[in-house]
Scaffold this motif. Structure first.
Motif, PDB file in Angstrom:
ATOM      1  N   GLY A 145       0.810  -1.208   0.000  1.00 27.49           N
ATOM      2  CA  GLY A 145       0.000   0.000   0.000  1.00 27.49           C
ATOM      3  C   GLY A 145       0.840   1.253   0.000  1.00 27.49           C
ATOM      4  O   GLY A 145       0.447   2.262   0.572  1.00 27.49           O
ATOM      5  N   LYS A 149      -3.200   5.314  -2.096  1.00 31.00           N
ATOM      6  CA  LYS A 149      -4.469   5.592  -2.764  1.00 31.00           C
ATOM      7  C   LYS A 149      -5.420   4.416  -2.640  1.00 31.00           C
ATOM      8  O   LYS A 149      -5.083   3.375  -2.121  1.00 31.00           O
ATOM      9  N   LYS A 150      -6.645   4.612  -3.175  1.00 30.88           N
ATOM     10  CA  LYS A 150      -7.716   3.629  -2.978  1.00 30.88           C
ATOM     11  C   LYS A 150      -7.368   2.206  -3.407  1.00 30.88           C
ATOM     12  O   LYS A 150      -7.484   1.287  -2.598  1.00 30.88           O
ATOM     13  N   PRO A 151      -6.976   1.984  -4.682  1.00 32.21           N
ATOM     14  CA  PRO A 151      -6.746   0.582  -5.065  1.00 32.21           C
ATOM     15  C   PRO A 151      -5.614  -0.056  -4.269  1.00 32.21           C
ATOM     16  O   PRO A 151      -5.643  -1.255  -3.999  1.00 32.21           O
ATOM     17  N   HIS A 153      -4.886   0.560  -1.085  1.00 32.96           N
ATOM     18  CA  HIS A 153      -5.388   0.156   0.221  1.00 32.96           C
ATOM     19  C   HIS A 153      -6.208  -1.105   0.129  1.00 32.96           C
ATOM     20  O   HIS A 153      -6.128  -1.989   0.988  1.00 32.96           O
ATOM     21  N   GLU A 154      -7.002  -1.180  -0.940  1.00 33.74           N
ATOM     22  CA  GLU A 154      -7.813  -2.389  -1.087  1.00 33.74           C
ATOM     23  C   GLU A 154      -6.922  -3.606  -1.258  1.00 33.74           C
ATOM     24  O   GLU A 154      -7.133  -4.637  -0.616  1.00 33.74           O
ATOM     25  N   ALA A 156      -3.812  -3.963  -0.280  1.00 30.34           N
ATOM     26  CA  ALA A 156      -3.079  -4.273   0.946  1.00 30.34           C
ATOM     27  C   ALA A 156      -3.989  -4.950   1.963  1.00 30.34           C
ATOM     28  O   ALA A 156      -3.577  -5.886   2.656  1.00 30.34           O
ATOM     29  N   TRP A 157      -5.252  -4.513   2.055  1.00 27.43           N
ATOM     30  CA  TRP A 157      -6.166  -5.117   3.021  1.00 27.43           C
ATOM     31  C   TRP A 157      -6.434  -6.565   2.652  1.00 27.43           C
ATOM     32  O   TRP A 157      -6.371  -7.468   3.485  1.00 27.43           O
ATOM     33  N   ASP A 235      -3.973  -8.588  -7.150  1.00 29.42           N
ATOM     34  CA  ASP A 235      -4.101  -7.236  -6.604  1.00 29.42           C
ATOM     35  C   ASP A 235      -2.803  -6.780  -5.963  1.00 29.42           C
ATOM     36  O   ASP A 235      -2.296  -5.693  -6.241  1.00 29.42           O
TER      37      ASP A 235
ATOM     38  N   TYR C 200      -4.595   0.011   8.849  1.00 31.49           N
ATOM     39  CA  TYR C 200      -5.248  -0.057   7.543  1.00 31.49           C
ATOM     40  C   TYR C 200      -6.730   0.220   7.622  1.00 31.49           C
ATOM     41  O   TYR C 200      -7.304   0.811   6.704  1.00 31.49           O
ATOM     42  N   ILE C 204      -8.408   2.945   5.359  1.00 29.80           N
ATOM     43  CA  ILE C 204      -9.541   2.632   4.476  1.00 29.80           C
ATOM     44  C   ILE C 204     -10.691   3.580   4.779  1.00 29.80           C
ATOM     45  O   ILE C 204     -11.367   4.066   3.878  1.00 29.80           O
ATOM     46  N   THR C 207      -9.938   6.887   3.048  1.00 29.76           N
ATOM     47  CA  THR C 207     -10.048   6.976   1.593  1.00 29.76           C
ATOM     48  C   THR C 207     -11.411   6.554   1.087  1.00 29.76           C
ATOM     49  O   THR C 207     -11.972   7.179   0.203  1.00 29.76           O
ATOM     50  N   PHE C 208     -11.979   5.458   1.635  1.00 27.14           N
ATOM     51  CA  PHE C 208     -13.247   4.988   1.111  1.00 27.14           C
ATOM     52  C   PHE C 208     -14.434   5.568   1.856  1.00 27.14           C
ATOM     53  O   PHE C 208     -15.565   5.402   1.430  1.00 27.14           O
ATOM     54  N   LEU C 216     -15.042  -2.439  -1.172  1.00 28.89           N
ATOM     55  CA  LEU C 216     -13.691  -2.472  -1.744  1.00 28.89           C
ATOM     56  C   LEU C 216     -13.777  -3.232  -3.051  1.00 28.89           C
ATOM     57  O   LEU C 216     -13.491  -4.422  -3.112  1.00 28.89           O
ATOM     58  N   GLU C 218     -12.688  -1.877  -6.260  1.00 30.46           N
ATOM     59  CA  GLU C 218     -12.054  -1.170  -7.368  1.00 30.46           C
ATOM     60  C   GLU C 218     -11.289  -2.103  -8.274  1.00 30.46           C
ATOM     61  O   GLU C 218     -11.215  -1.914  -9.471  1.00 30.46           O
ATOM     62  N   LEU C 219     -10.660  -3.128  -7.670  1.00 28.36           N
ATOM     63  CA  LEU C 219      -9.816  -4.005  -8.464  1.00 28.36           C
ATOM     64  C   LEU C 219     -10.628  -5.197  -8.917  1.00 28.36           C
ATOM     65  O   LEU C 219     -10.927  -6.093  -8.160  1.00 28.36           O
TER      66      LEU C 219
END
Lengths: 491, 316, 221
Positions: A145, A149-151, A153-154, A156-157, A235, C200, C204, C207-208, C216, C218-219
């Motif tokens: 992360g 930024k958003k992607p 963080h997603e 990394a989570w 990811d 985290y 999160i 940002t979200f 979550l 986006e990907l």
């Protein structure tokens, strides 16, 4: 004691890097640190090679040929990645992606990451191996992360949750192993030392060891990227900075496989190689199958490379699962080859990103004219990774498939045939997607010229290893790989 | 002695249960009032209520059938029979020969069945609603009750409450079984549900949205209401007696001598008082659950009782 | 088996079942703070159990594990989780993909699976502390279930901690814990992973603007 110093060097480098405010200094410190690690590792491996195995610290550390290969992969790719980071992170810093203060933490975590991976490969104690593998997850979450930024963080989570769950399941396997070891060996302090366990493995209770191996395979397999536990991998590998992606794909997946192989050896001695071998074959095959459709429809080239890593880990698992001489030799060679080639590809991908500022393959065209050196190396890398002769991946894949066909087990033969079709499809996917990136013309045309010298040197360093092993397997490497076969099969 | 135990013991038990029940209800109300900083009614108030109700006329709806008139008697008498099946003062249960714990559970169900039918009988909307809710609560509470009691039976080797009590008095280590601990937890939740206390049902409310038991008995008056109120307070006392004498049976008399009975009675009063106090604490700590959340709580009780019996069976 | 050993073993078993009930509270509760308190209480009971086992068996290094366990799991980690909740200011409900009744039934099913699958192992083991292995496996399975069925990121962390608790208890009851070095390493790992996950969750939220992991998305492929 010697082995202990191997672990100290990256820790010290990490500590020094955190206190240096200017990147222009810290990058040299980082390169120096990883170079010293690399050289010291070579020296240590030579000693271990001469004496066949090396123990240290009252049986706490243990180096045999499997460890030699794994630690070498770590330090080699680590050095290349440190070289590459110096150039890549400098560019990103100029582009204002993050502050110089954050970069200090990058170097700190980078070297702690190397430290934890080396710990996995040199420790004898299965419990400490577990702690080290979990530590790799913890050290790298912030690296995934890194761009805030958003992607990222997603990614990394997902990474930390899925990998920690997997590794927790593996802990159950470790507990079961300890329990059965205690039952057979009695109450002694070194009941988790792998070398001691291997001697007495046939006295363990088979039912418990079977259950333990299943949990270990699912748990460490999550970290290694075996399907169906691979969902975090695309990811995490695509959102991390390129040098880190290279370390993930080439080295971290390999360290997790190292953990699985250690248990595979124990389980083979206890219940025979069929059980654990078949499980490895099945998971490996599913990984290869799963990666094929995703490679063909990818839009983001780093994600495509990540799925290719899943495929190659599947091939390594398949090789160890087949269990014949060629299979294990080929799988170990594949671990090394894949590490160098995939890292090379990720470095080229990083250079693409620096130049074109996008990760979408449709938006990148004509690299051979804009960044010629990267373009050429990328072309070589694509052919190498898909298993085109005469490159090193072709050699190892050929050995593994040959072993599968000759083993005589119907399951193995079916898997091998399907894998060959899959490899062809993957070749098509790669070439179709990536050729447009290298050839063709782009509007508007970005300025010509490579980004940074460091990146070129790093990629050249890796290319050297790719080409060398393609043509000529040096005798010491040959002996190490054969020795690995003996270790795995001695059971 | 045999004759004495055949006549004296049942009589004593009936007198204790029938006589003590309104006192328990009064005690609970008084403690609750005190904890809410009020003076509250006297602890003998339920007795005065029963006497007052017995003197009044009973008004019965024209559309009601014989079930409406029979229900109070059925409820009262079934509770009286349960009073003879439960060990109160001595571990020798008077009506030992007729039944065991399964009969007790079905007698509770009989009373509830008639009460629910009679609530539909008068044709009032509140009654029907109360009856439906009561049936929903009992659908989940009854299996939990049975399974937790069966767990105790499995552990002690008998379904006869008297045998259970005397076995536990003899070998106390049976109680240390974790399965019995789960059964105790399930039983505690079920007793709250059966007794109609917060958080399942509010015994003081007269709002249509919140009543279960009160809704069913809304149409009764006079001597009918007296009998039903008496029966419901005896139900609480009997449930507590089952809990107390199964899980904490020490001090219960094993012979029929006068000093043993006296000690047994004293300890009995103390234990019941303690659990009544716990009920009050529970009532004050929680709010009443919304009616669609009650199955969640009872579901938890059911799961705990299933786990109790399975774990006892698997682990031993 | 002497009377004293039976009493000791049964006491440990009752505490084990108490831990199981607290894990059921984790599944059944609808408020986030109650879940964290249930975790803290369960860690306390676990520390009590390990202290008792250390006392009964006379193995002294388990006392160290007990001390570290209390410091870490009863004080530091719940305190950290409460700190994170206060900082991110969310609606403190537990949101789940599966409705309450079904998740309670699944939880019951998982516990029954744990008991039945350890039945064959229990036949060969000694009589001491017999409930502990099924209970530890049940807590691990329940933790795994909480992780995959809950939406909020904090409840996923609680599920992970339940899995680790279950495994620690399994190690404790079957082989009196693992070597001290390994146990300390595991504790350290858990602490660092909770801290990283907490950081985290905060990021999160920043940002979200929600910690609902369902958002979550986006990907995608």
């Amino acid at each position: 004691m010697l082995i202990f110093w191997l672990l100290i060097i990256p820790m010290v480098t990490a500590g020094i890097c955190v206190f240096i405010p200017k990147h222009s200094v810290s990058k040299y410190v980082s390169i120096a640190g990883s170079f010293i690690t690399f050289v010291y590792n070579i020296v240590l491996n030579c000693i271990a090679y001469k004496y066949h195995t090396l123990q240290g610290f009252d049986g706490f550390f243990y180096l045999d040929s499997l460890s030699i290969l794994s630690t070498q992969i770590v330090s080699l790719v680590g050095f290349a990645a440190a070289l590459y980071s110096a150039g890549y992170m400098e560019e990103e810093l100029h582009d204002g992606e993050f502050s110089e203060k954050r970069l200090r933490w990058y170097y700190f975590l980078f070297h702690m990451f190397i430290f934890t991976m080396l710990s996995v490969c040199v420790t004898n104690n299965l419990g400490i191996m577990w702690v080290a593998i979990e530590a790799t997850t913890l050290a790298t979450t912030f690296l995934v992360g890194f761009y805030n930024k958003k992607p990222h963080h997603e990614a990394a989570w997902k990474y930390i949750i899925i990998c920690t769950v997997g590794i927790t399941l593996a802990l159950f396997g470790v507990i079961l192993t300890y329990h059965s070891a205690k039952g057979a060996l009695g109450d002694i302090g070194y009941a988790l030392n792998w070398s001691e366990l291997l001697k007495e493995a046939d006295r363990f209770e088979p039912h418990l060891i079977r259950l333990a191996f299943l949990f270990i395979l699912v748990g460490y397999g999550t970290k290694a990227g075996l399907a169906p536990m691979h969902t975090w991998l695309p990811d995490a590998h695509s959102q991390a900075p390129s040098p880190i992606s290279a370390l993930f794909s080439g080295v971290l997946l390999n360290c997790s496989m190292y953990g699985i192989i250690r248990y595979h050896i124990l389980a083979s001695k206890c219940v025979g190689a069929d059980y654990s071998g078949t499980l490895l074959m099945i998971f490996g095959f599913i990984s290869i199958l799963v990666s094929v459709p995703f490679i063909m429809v990818q839009k983001d080239f780093k994600r495509l490379l990540a799925f290719s890593s899943i495929e190659h880990i599947g091939i390594i698992a398949l090789g160890f699962g087949f269990g014949g001489m060629y299979g294990i030799y080929g799988a170990s060679l594949h671990a090394f080859s894949h590490a160098v080639v995939k890292s090379l590809l990720f470095f080229c991908a990083g250079n693409f990103f620096l130049k074109y500022k996008t990760r979408e393959m449709d938006n990148i065209k004509g690299a051979i004219k804009i960044i010629p050196i990267t373009g050429v190396m990328f072309l070589i890398g694509i052919f190498a990774i898909t298993g085109t002769p005469p490159f090193n991946i072709f050699l190892s894949e050929f050995l593994i498939l040959a072993d599968g066909f000759s083993s005589g087990k119907p399951l193995a033969i079916i898997f091998c045939s399907l894998v060959m079709i899959a490899l062809v499809l993957i070749f098509v996917g790669f070439v179709y997607n990536m050729f447009k990136m290298i050839f063709g013309s782009s509007e508007p045309i970005p300025e010509r010229g490579e980004g940074s010298k460091f990146t070129i040197v790093a990629m050249g360093f890796l290319l050297f290893f790719v080409l060398v092993v393609s043509i000529y397997v040096p005798p010491f490497l040959n002996k190490i790989l054969q020795d690995i076969y003996n270790i795995v099969r001695n059971a | 002695m045999d004759l004495a135990s055949k006549i004296v013991l049942p009589l004593l038990q009936l007198i204790v249960i029938v006589g003590l029940a309104p006192l328990v209800k009064g005690f609970i109300n008084k403690i609750e009032a005190r904890l809410q900083n009020r003076r509250g009614a006297s602890i003998f108030q339920p007795y005065y209520n029963i006497v007052k109700l017995l003197r009044k006329d009973a008004v019965v709806s024209e559309t009601a059938s014989w079930i409406f008139r029979a229900t109070p008697y059925v409820t009262f008498i079934s509770i009286l029979i349960i009073a003879l099946l439960v060990p109160v003062l001595s571990s020798a249960v008077p009506a030992n020969f007729t039944g065991d714990v399964i009969l007790i559970i079905y007698l509770f169900a009989l009373g509830r069945f008639f009460l629910a039918l009679s609530s539909l009988d008068t044709g009032s909307a509140f009654g029907g609603m109360g009856g439906m809710r009561e049936m929903m609560v009992s659908t989940m509470a009854e299996p939990a009750l049975m399974l937790s009691v069966f767990t105790v039976s499995l552990a002690t080797g008998s379904t006869n409450l008297g045998h259970i009590t005397s076995t536990i008095v003899d070998q106390s280590t049976i109680l240390l079984n974790p399965s019995l601990f789960l059964a105790f937890a399930a039983l505690a939740i079920v007793i709250i549900a059966e007794a109609g206390r917060i958080p399942v049902d509010n015994p003081f409310t007269h709002l249509e949205l919140t009543m279960i038991h009160e809704g069913m008995i809304l149409e009764f008056s006079g001597r009918y209401l007296a009998l039903i109120e008496w029966a419901s307070s005896m139900k609480i006392l009997l449930l507590l007696t089952i809990l107390v004498n199964t899980f904490l049976p020490w001090g219960i008399a094993s012979e029929m001598t006068f000093p043993a009975m006296l000690i047994s009675f004293a300890l009995y009063v103390v234990k019941i008082g303690f659990f009544a106090f716990l009920i009050v604490i529970l009532e004050m700590s929680f709010a009443k659950l919304r009616i669609f959340r009650v199955p969640n709580l009872l579901g938890t009780a059911l799961i705990l009782s299933i786990l109790a019996i399975i774990s006892l069976y698997v682990v031993g | 088996m002497t009377h004293q050993i039976i009493v000791n073993s049964r006491t440990v078993d009752i505490l084990a079942v108490l831990m199981l009930m607290l894990t059921i509270v984790l599944i059944g509760s609808s408020r986030l703070r109650v879940c964290i308190w249930a975790y803290a209480l369960r860690s306390f009971v676990l520390a009590l159990v390990s202290g008792l086992i250390a006392y009964f068996s006379g193995i002294h290094h388990i006392y160290v594990a007990t001390g570290v366990s209390i410091a870490l799991k009863v004080i530091v980690i719940p305190g950290f989780l409460f700190y994170i909740i206060n900082k991110i200011k969310i609606k403190e409900d537990v949101e789940s993909f599966i409705n309450y009744t079904l998740s309670l039934l699944i939880a019951c099913g998982l516990i029954l699976i744990a008991y039945y699958s350890t039945e064959s192992i229990l036949k060969f083991e000694n009589v001491f502390m017999r409930h502990c292995l099924p209970v530890s496996l049940a807590i691990t399975l329940l933790g795994f279930f909480v992780m995959i069925s809950r939406k909020k990121a904090i409840t996923q962390i609680l599920g992970l901690l339940a899995m680790e608790d279950g495994l620690f208890f399994a190690a404790l009851s079957t082989s009196y814990g693992m070597p001290l070095v390994v146990e300390l390493g595991v504790f350290f790992d858990i602490l660092v992973s909770v801290i990283i996950m907490g950081i985290y969750v905060y990021r999160i939220k920043e940002t979200f603007d929600t910690i609902d992991t369902d958002s979550l998305r986006e990907l995608r492929e």
